[in-house]
Design an enzyme around this catalytic site. Structure first.
Site, short mmCIF file in Angstrom:
data_model
loop_
_atom_site.label_atom_id
_atom_site.label_comp_id
_atom_site.label_asym_id
_atom_site.label_seq_id
_atom_site.Cartn_x
_atom_site.Cartn_y
_atom_site.Cartn_z
N TRP A 187 0.86 -1.18 0.00
CA TRP A 187 0.00 0.00 0.00
C TRP A 187 0.90 1.23 0.00
O TRP A 187 1.88 1.28 0.74
CB TRP A 187 -0.91 0.03 1.24
CG TRP A 187 -1.65 1.34 1.28
CD1 TRP A 187 -2.73 1.69 0.54
CD2 TRP A 187 -1.30 2.50 2.08
NE1 TRP A 187 -3.07 3.00 0.81
CE2 TRP A 187 -2.23 3.51 1.74
CE3 TRP A 187 -0.30 2.77 3.01
CZ2 TRP A 187 -2.18 4.79 2.32
CZ3 TRP A 187 -0.25 4.03 3.59
CH2 TRP A 187 -1.20 5.03 3.24
N GLU A 228 -2.92 -2.98 -2.57
CA GLU A 228 -4.05 -2.42 -1.81
C GLU A 228 -4.40 -1.01 -2.27
O GLU A 228 -3.59 -0.09 -2.20
CB GLU A 228 -3.69 -2.40 -0.32
CG GLU A 228 -4.80 -1.85 0.56
CD GLU A 228 -4.42 -1.82 2.05
OE1 GLU A 228 -3.27 -2.17 2.39
OE2 GLU A 228 -5.28 -1.43 2.85
N LYS A 230 -7.07 2.51 -2.33
CA LYS A 230 -7.73 3.35 -1.34
C LYS A 230 -8.58 4.37 -2.06
O LYS A 230 -8.24 4.78 -3.17
CB LYS A 230 -6.66 4.03 -0.48
CG LYS A 230 -7.18 4.67 0.78
CD LYS A 230 -6.02 4.92 1.74
CE LYS A 230 -6.52 5.58 3.01
NZ LYS A 230 -5.51 5.60 4.05
N ASP A 261 -9.47 -3.35 1.62
CA ASP A 261 -9.54 -2.90 3.02
C ASP A 261 -10.95 -2.36 3.25
O ASP A 261 -11.44 -1.54 2.47
CB ASP A 261 -8.47 -1.81 3.23
CG ASP A 261 -8.38 -1.35 4.67
OD1 ASP A 261 -9.42 -1.05 5.28
OD2 ASP A 261 -7.25 -1.25 5.20
N HIS A 264 -11.54 1.31 2.87
CA HIS A 264 -11.00 2.01 1.71
C HIS A 264 -11.99 2.21 0.57
O HIS A 264 -11.59 2.42 -0.57
CB HIS A 264 -9.77 1.29 1.18
CG HIS A 264 -8.58 1.44 2.07
ND1 HIS A 264 -7.30 1.16 1.66
CD2 HIS A 264 -8.47 1.86 3.35
CE1 HIS A 264 -6.45 1.38 2.66
NE2 HIS A 264 -7.16 1.80 3.70
N HIS A 288 -8.30 -6.70 4.24
CA HIS A 288 -7.88 -5.99 5.43
C HIS A 288 -9.14 -5.68 6.21
O HIS A 288 -9.92 -4.80 5.82
CB HIS A 288 -7.14 -4.69 5.06
CG HIS A 288 -5.67 -4.87 4.98
ND1 HIS A 288 -4.80 -3.82 4.81
CD2 HIS A 288 -4.91 -5.98 5.10
CE1 HIS A 288 -3.56 -4.28 4.80
NE2 HIS A 288 -3.60 -5.59 4.96
N ASP A 296 -11.96 6.20 6.57
CA ASP A 296 -10.99 5.14 6.85
C ASP A 296 -10.34 5.37 8.21
O ASP A 296 -9.16 5.66 8.30
CB ASP A 296 -9.94 5.16 5.73
CG ASP A 296 -8.87 4.11 5.93
OD1 ASP A 296 -9.21 3.02 6.41
OD2 ASP A 296 -7.70 4.38 5.60
N ASP A 298 -9.88 3.35 10.77
CA ASP A 298 -9.13 2.24 11.38
C ASP A 298 -9.51 1.99 12.82
O ASP A 298 -8.64 1.87 13.69
CB ASP A 298 -7.62 2.49 11.23
CG ASP A 298 -7.17 2.40 9.79
OD1 ASP A 298 -7.19 1.29 9.25
OD2 ASP A 298 -6.83 3.45 9.19
N ASP A 328 -6.58 -4.94 10.06
CA ASP A 328 -5.86 -3.68 9.84
C ASP A 328 -6.58 -2.52 10.52
O ASP A 328 -7.54 -1.98 9.98
CB ASP A 328 -5.69 -3.39 8.34
CG ASP A 328 -4.87 -2.12 8.12
OD1 ASP A 328 -4.19 -1.69 9.06
OD2 ASP A 328 -4.91 -1.56 7.00
C1 RNT Z 1 -3.52 2.38 4.86
C2 RNT Z 1 -3.67 0.94 4.55
C3 RNT Z 1 -2.51 0.07 4.98
C4 RNT Z 1 -2.01 0.42 6.36
C5 RNT Z 1 -0.91 -0.49 6.86
C6 RNT Z 1 -0.26 0.04 8.07
O1 RNT Z 1 -4.66 3.10 4.65
O2 RNT Z 1 -4.85 0.44 5.09
O3 RNT Z 1 -2.86 -1.25 4.89
O4 RNT Z 1 -3.03 0.44 7.28
O5 RNT Z 1 -0.03 -0.74 5.85
ZN ZN Z 2 -5.17 -1.72 4.92
#
Ligand code: RNT
Ligand code: ZN
Length: 420
Positions: A187, A228, A230, A261, A264, A288, A296, A298, A328
């Site tokens: 990513w 990955e 986004k 993810d 994302h 993810h 996003d 997290d 993630d």
């Molecule tokens: C970032 C991505 C990625 C990170 C990690 C730390 O938006 O989700 O996967 O969270 O690489």
């Molecule tokens: Zn991710």
């Protein structure tokens, strides 16, 4: 909780599920096959162990919270991971980021080597764990502009191309040493804060960088590459170079997999819906598992409709083993070990829920055009004693049932984390 109580409740539950034609024993066998890759970066707020202070500038990532007990070195992080793994039923994997090497002094990212990960490898061997890996194209002065592999300046691009090349070699080294593939996920934060004037240029540069990175081929038994995408990030609101379409097209053409993810995509877009679409053509993909709140963000994963929908698609896939699961998220506002445990357990519990749905009835009703019955069976299933089956599964794997893991995490907090 008393063992015999858990046993008794399970036997009652098994009967109840049995009345609907659902075999709990089979579901538990299936559940055991799922492996979740535990992301090391939840343990220290994505800090890593490089010699220089990291800065999140240009990374698009943001960790909030300052809960005491953050792991400060590899030994502490491994200790925390072990604790978390001891509270999660089943056998799982560990996902490393490259900045978590043990460098013993200044080593630039384009000089990373397998030897910097010997400590992790030895640890993984002892615990019989498989390792996944990630290049770290952020939290670095050369990424402060928010551009890495698509940077217009050749020397910056080269630095990051070389870094990712090093990382793929390290992943393949894990694959060889641990006798199982290692997934290398890429990513990058690349994007622009405001309206791009030349989208083509950045995407072409990224394409060329990827071509260089993947020049060196590895057997898929050692290394599996994933990419990955986004939708947007902090500082890349107007344009993301590695968008979903970009990586999906690239991955399909080159035999790579994409990483989806959960945070994302547009908040109303369903990642669950994408699995059966992508897997018609692509042979594998990586997830993810995260929980985006409005964006996003997290947040730590807990059971919700999105996770349940995803789990349903996974268990209904004819090839569930082709869907790789990784967590993630990063939340520094709570006990970080508990955050791992909660996310992994919630994911497994959603998978169990999905395995225990009366699919035969639901699917038959759908095929017969009985829309009401289709919905009704789902609703009826909500009252089934899922918790009793889950607790039984946990105890059978020597981990505490749902109402007891929190106390163990608290205990660890007092004994270990608060002493740091
Ligand atoms: C970032 C991505 C990625 C990170 C990690 C730390 O938006 O989700 O996967 O969270 O690489
Ligand atoms: Zn991710």
């Amino acid at each position: 909780m008393d063992l015999t109580v858990v046993d008794k409740r399970y036997r009652e539950a098994r009967e109840k599920y049995g009345e609907l034609g659902i075999d709990t024993e089979r579901a538990l066998e299936e559940l055991q096959k799922f492996q979740i890759s535990l992301h090391c970066w939840q343990g220290d707020d994505v800090q890593g162990f490089e010699w220089q202070e990291i800065s999140f500038e240009g990374s698009g990532l943001q960790v909030t919270g300052n809960f005491p007990g953050r792991a400060r070195n590899a030994a502490e992080l491994r200790q925390d991971l072990e604790k978390a793994l001891s509270l999660i039923p089943g056998h799982h994997r560990v996902n490393l980021h490259s900045i978590y090497g043990e460098f013993n002094g200044p080593v630039e990212r384009n000089e990373y080597e397998p030897s910097h990960f010997r400590g992790w490898l030895e640890w993984a061997k002892i615990l019989n764990l498989k390792l996944d890996f990630n290049a770290t194209c952020f939290n670095h002065p050369k990424a402060a502009s928010g551009l890495t592999l698509s940077h217009p300046r050749k020397e910056i691009r080269k630095f990051w191309v070389d870094h990712v090349k090093c990382c793929r070699k390290i992943a393949a080294f894990f694959g060889r040493e641990l006798k199982s593939y290692s997934i290398h996920n890429l990513w990058i934060p690349d994007g622009l804060k405001d309206i791009p004037s030349d989208r083509w240029l950045y995407r072409q540069l990224l394409y060329d960088s990827l071509e260089e990175i993947f020049e060196l081929e590895f057997s898929q038994t050692l290394l599996k590459d994933s990419l990955e995408s986004k939708l947007f990030g902090l500082g890349s609101e107007a344009f993301v170079v590695g968008s979903h379409e970009f990586y999906l097209a690239y991955a399909l053409k080159k035999g790579k997999m994409v990483c989806l993810d959960l945070g994302h995509f547009h908040p109303t877009e369903s990642v669950a819906d994408k699995l059966s679409a992508i897997l018609q053509v692509s042979s594998e993909l990586l997830l993810h598992i995260s929980r985006g709140l409005r964006w996003d963000s997290d947040h730590v994963v807990i059971g919700n409709d999105e996770l349940d929908a995803l789990a349903e698609e996974i268990v209904n896939s004819p090839l569930p083993e082709k869907i790789h699961l990784a967590l993630d998220y990063f939340d520094g506002s709570m006990n970080r070990v508990g955050a791992w445990v909660l996310g992994a357990r919630s994911t497994l519990r959603s998978l169990l829920r999905a395995l225990l749905l009366p699919w035969e009835r639901i699917k038959q009703a759908e095929l017969a055009g009985e829309s009401l019955a289709k919905l009704a069976w789902r609703q009826i299933a909500r009252d089934l004693p899922l918790g009793a089956v889950w607790d039984y599964y946990c105890l059978n794997h020597n981990v505490p049932p749902e109402d007891m893991w929190l106390a163990e995490v608290k205990d660890y907090e007092e004994q270990v984390l608060s002493q740091r």
